[in-house]
Design a protein around this motif. Structure first.
Motif, PDB file in Angstrom:
ATOM      1  N   LYS A   1      31.449  37.102  35.960  1.00 48.25           N
ATOM      2  CA  LYS A   1      31.074  38.466  36.355  1.00 48.25           C
ATOM      3  C   LYS A   1      31.447  38.728  37.815  1.00 48.25           C
ATOM      4  O   LYS A   1      31.983  39.785  38.146  1.00 48.25           O
ATOM      5  N   LYS A   2      31.158  37.752  38.685  1.00 44.77           N
ATOM      6  CA  LYS A   2      31.505  37.914  40.098  1.00 44.77           C
ATOM      7  C   LYS A   2      33.011  38.028  40.268  1.00 44.77           C
ATOM      8  O   LYS A   2      33.501  38.827  41.073  1.00 44.77           O
ATOM      9  N   HIS A   3      33.742  37.232  39.526  1.00 41.73           N
ATOM     10  CA  HIS A   3      35.203  37.267  39.593  1.00 41.73           C
ATOM     11  C   HIS A   3      35.717  38.633  39.150  1.00 41.73           C
ATOM     12  O   HIS A   3      36.593  39.215  39.799  1.00 41.73           O
ATOM     13  N   ASP A   4      35.181  39.152  38.056  1.00 41.46           N
ATOM     14  CA  ASP A   4      35.595  40.469  37.565  1.00 41.46           C
ATOM     15  C   ASP A   4      35.286  41.563  38.584  1.00 41.46           C
ATOM     16  O   ASP A   4      36.075  42.493  38.776  1.00 41.46           O
ATOM     17  N   GLN A   5      34.118  41.456  39.244  1.00 39.12           N
ATOM     18  CA  GLN A   5      33.761  42.444  40.260  1.00 39.12           C
ATOM     19  C   GLN A   5      34.739  42.406  41.431  1.00 39.12           C
ATOM     20  O   GLN A   5      35.159  43.446  41.932  1.00 39.12           O
ATOM     21  N   LEU A   6      35.112  41.192  41.843  1.00 36.18           N
ATOM     22  CA  LEU A   6      36.072  41.079  42.945  1.00 36.18           C
ATOM     23  C   LEU A   6      37.438  41.640  42.551  1.00 36.18           C
ATOM     24  O   LEU A   6      38.091  42.322  43.337  1.00 36.18           O
ATOM     25  N   LEU A   7      37.859  41.371  41.326  1.00 34.70           N
ATOM     26  CA  LEU A   7      39.137  41.898  40.870  1.00 34.70           C
ATOM     27  C   LEU A   7      39.108  43.421  40.793  1.00 34.70           C
ATOM     28  O   LEU A   7      40.112  44.087  41.079  1.00 34.70           O
ATOM     29  N   ALA A   8      37.966  43.979  40.435  1.00 34.36           N
ATOM     30  CA  ALA A   8      37.844  45.431  40.318  1.00 34.36           C
ATOM     31  C   ALA A   8      37.930  46.103  41.690  1.00 34.36           C
ATOM     32  O   ALA A   8      38.376  47.250  41.803  1.00 34.36           O
ATOM     33  N   ARG A   9      37.550  45.409  42.741  1.00 30.93           N
ATOM     34  CA  ARG A   9      37.599  45.970  44.091  1.00 30.93           C
ATOM     35  C   ARG A   9      39.016  46.040  44.626  1.00 30.93           C
ATOM     36  O   ARG A   9      39.303  46.788  45.540  1.00 30.93           O
ATOM     37  N   GLY A  10      39.881  45.195  44.089  1.00 38.10           N
ATOM     38  CA  GLY A  10      41.272  45.234  44.532  1.00 38.10           C
ATOM     39  C   GLY A  10      41.658  43.979  45.285  1.00 38.10           C
ATOM     40  O   GLY A  10      40.802  43.150  45.612  1.00 38.10           O
TER      41      GLY A  10
END
Length: 57
Positions: free
Chosen positions: A43-52
């Protein structure tokens, strides 16, 4: 003499079975914990990827 030997063998087999059951229980508990850790990190990884890309570096 034979009955004493049989009792010792039965006791050792019983102890081995108890050890195996406890070991299996602890392994399942550890696996559940690791699965939860993987989910949180994912989940943390996905959030970081979503930020750019700027959020990663």
């Amino acid at each position: 003499m034979l009955t004493m030997t049989i009792q010792i063998v039965i006791t050792l087999v019983g102890a081995a079975l108890i050890i195996l059951v406890v070991q299996s229980f602890l392994q399942r508990k550890k696996n559940r914990f690791l699965e939860q850790e993987i989910e949180e990190l994912s989940k943390k990884h996905d959030q970081l990827l979503a930020r750019g890309p700027s959020a990663i570096s």
